[in-house]
Design an enzyme around this catalytic site. Sequence first.
Site, PDB file in Angstrom:
ATOM      1  N   GLU A   1       2.269 -25.162  25.933  1.00 46.57           N
ATOM      2  CA  GLU A   1       1.578 -26.167  26.108  1.00 46.57           C
ATOM      3  C   GLU A   1       2.441 -27.444  26.629  1.00 46.57           C
ATOM      4  OE1 GLU A   1      -1.791 -26.687  22.760  1.00 46.57           O
ATOM      5  OE2 GLU A   1       0.162 -27.785  22.145  1.00 46.57           O
TER       6      GLU A   1
ATOM      7  N   GLY B   1      -7.014 -28.727  21.648  1.00 48.42           N
ATOM      8  CA  GLY B   1      -6.908 -30.094  20.885  1.00 48.42           C
ATOM      9  C   GLY B   1      -8.607 -30.972  20.788  1.00 48.42           C
ATOM     10  N   GLY B   2      -8.419 -31.818  21.960  1.00 42.44           N
ATOM     11  CA  GLY B   2      -9.649 -32.841  21.921  1.00 42.44           C
ATOM     12  C   GLY B   2     -11.056 -32.250  21.957  1.00 42.44           C
TER      13      GLY B   2
ATOM     14  N   GLY C   1      -4.016 -33.610  26.111  1.00 40.45           N
ATOM     15  CA  GLY C   1      -4.570 -34.816  25.943  1.00 40.45           C
ATOM     16  C   GLY C   1      -4.737 -35.665  27.275  1.00 40.45           C
TER      17      GLY C   1
ATOM     18  N   HIS D   1       4.657 -28.532  17.589  1.00 40.60           N
ATOM     19  CA  HIS D   1       3.766 -29.077  18.508  1.00 40.60           C
ATOM     20  C   HIS D   1       4.493 -30.217  19.079  1.00 40.60           C
ATOM     21  CE1 HIS D   1       0.547 -31.616  20.210  1.00 40.60           C
ATOM     22  NE2 HIS D   1      -0.308 -30.565  20.155  1.00 40.60           N
TER      23      HIS D   1
ATOM     24  N   SER E   1      -5.571 -29.708  27.638  1.00 38.77           N
ATOM     25  CA  SER E   1      -6.763 -30.132  28.543  1.00 38.77           C
ATOM     26  C   SER E   1      -7.539 -28.707  28.511  1.00 38.77           C
ATOM     27  CB  SER E   1      -6.446 -31.063  29.606  1.00 38.77           C
ATOM     28  OG  SER E   1      -5.840 -32.057  29.207  1.00 38.77           O
TER      29      SER E   1
ATOM     30  N   GLU F   1       3.739 -33.018  19.925  1.00 41.10           N
ATOM     31  CA  GLU F   1       3.710 -34.397  19.332  1.00 41.10           C
ATOM     32  C   GLU F   1       4.901 -34.483  18.107  1.00 41.10           C
ATOM     33  OE1 GLU F   1      -0.388 -34.452  18.828  1.00 41.10           O
ATOM     34  OE2 GLU F   1      -0.849 -34.641  20.795  1.00 41.10           O
TER      35      GLU F   1
ATOM     36  N   ASN G   1      -7.026 -27.699  17.156  1.00 41.58           N
ATOM     37  CA  ASN G   1      -5.970 -28.735  16.605  1.00 41.58           C
ATOM     38  C   ASN G   1      -6.870 -29.886  16.446  1.00 41.58           C
ATOM     39  OD1 ASN G   1      -4.089 -30.095  15.807  1.00 41.58           O
ATOM     40  ND2 ASN G   1      -2.829 -29.896  17.645  1.00 41.58           N
ATOM     41  N   TRP G   2      -7.307 -30.101  15.401  1.00 43.12           N
ATOM     42  CA  TRP G   2      -8.056 -31.203  15.145  1.00 43.12           C
ATOM     43  C   TRP G   2      -6.980 -32.700  14.954  1.00 43.12           C
ATOM     44  CZ3 TRP G   2     -11.675 -30.449  10.349  1.00 43.12           C
ATOM     45  CH2 TRP G   2     -12.758 -29.688  10.720  1.00 43.12           C
ATOM     46  N   LYS G   3      -5.927 -32.266  14.938  1.00 45.93           N
ATOM     47  CA  LYS G   3      -4.852 -33.439  15.075  1.00 45.93           C
ATOM     48  C   LYS G   3      -5.222 -34.642  13.907  1.00 45.93           C
ATOM     49  CE  LYS G   3      -4.003 -33.068  19.944  1.00 45.93           C
ATOM     50  NZ  LYS G   3      -3.087 -33.404  21.088  1.00 45.93           N
TER      51      LYS G   3
HETATM   52  C1  PEP Z   1      -2.910 -29.827  21.678  1.00 46.09           C
HETATM   53  O1  PEP Z   1      -2.781 -30.924  21.128  1.00 46.09           O
HETATM   54  O2  PEP Z   1      -2.451 -28.867  21.170  1.00 46.09           O
HETATM   55  C2  PEP Z   1      -3.799 -29.936  22.852  1.00 46.09           C
HETATM   56  C3  PEP Z   1      -3.894 -28.770  23.403  1.00 46.09           C
HETATM   57  O3  PEP Z   1      -4.556 -30.898  23.245  1.00 46.09           O
HETATM   58  P1  PEP Z   1      -5.811 -31.012  24.125  1.00 46.09           P
HETATM   59  O4  PEP Z   1      -6.395 -29.871  24.190  1.00 46.09           O
HETATM   60  O5  PEP Z   1      -6.656 -32.494  23.810  1.00 46.09           O
HETATM   61  O6  PEP Z   1      -4.978 -31.392  25.473  1.00 46.09           O
END
Ligand code: PEP
Length: 245
Positions: A160, A225-226, A166, A88, A204, A90, A8-10
């Site tokens: 999640e 994500g990251g 994040g 998501h 994470s 967010e 997920n590049w966000k």
């Molecule tokens: C996400 O935003 O779906 C996510 C899992 O982020 P991260 O891996 O950065 O915690």
Amino acid sequence: MTRLVAGNWKMNGCLAANRRLLDELVVEAGVEMAVCVPFPYLAQLQERPAGLVLGAQDVSEFEAGAYTGEVSAAMLAEFGCRYVIVGHSERRALFAEDDLLVGRKAHAALAAGLTPIVCVGETLVERDEGRAMAVIGRQLGAVLEVLGRVAMARVVLAYEPVWAIGSGRSATVAQVEDVHAGIRGWLREQGVAADAVRILYGGSVKPENAAGLFALADVDGGLIGGASLVAADFMAICRAEAGGV
Ligand code: PEP
């Protein structure tokens, strides 16, 4: 079932950075490897490493018409998306998306031939109050209400925990095991073909913790994500999912 690791590049990237990332990505065998990119980059991603699957990060609940700013599922399908993330945390927290809207977005995705990746998860307060599974059951219940049992078996779910996204603080193996088994059990109780549903973990995930999380019985992949913005890390996580670490 094929295991899935979706990045997920966000709201990150630019044409040059995306190109560099794509040039470094090598698709791992034994796992479905997807990237969910911002809408404007779907065109750029028409050229991508062979085998890399395309997804988006949101979709409109509506089919077409006077909905300024919205992007329909049919448009995503036209650009070759196989997946779209819906619900998501967010979007739930920052854009006031409620449980039923998430269900309607999942429905719109399925109707256009896409597979929604439906995100669920509790906040830290909800976990501390012992309400994690109740919250997840409520979130899933709304999606089931919209989709019905048969279509519910066609979605991908992503657990999640909001506090793990994040934050650098992944849920523990025991917490993930517990919730994933809880979700599978919940689906079964509702009469959904639970074994057909892939349940991803997200929050994470890094190369260092991926293998331990992915080894769990009810974890069928990851939403990343990251770490999906760093080619070497994303590939290492995919390798862990493919069992190659
Ligand atoms: C996400 O935003 O779906 C996510 C899992 O982020 P991260 O891996 O950065 O915690």
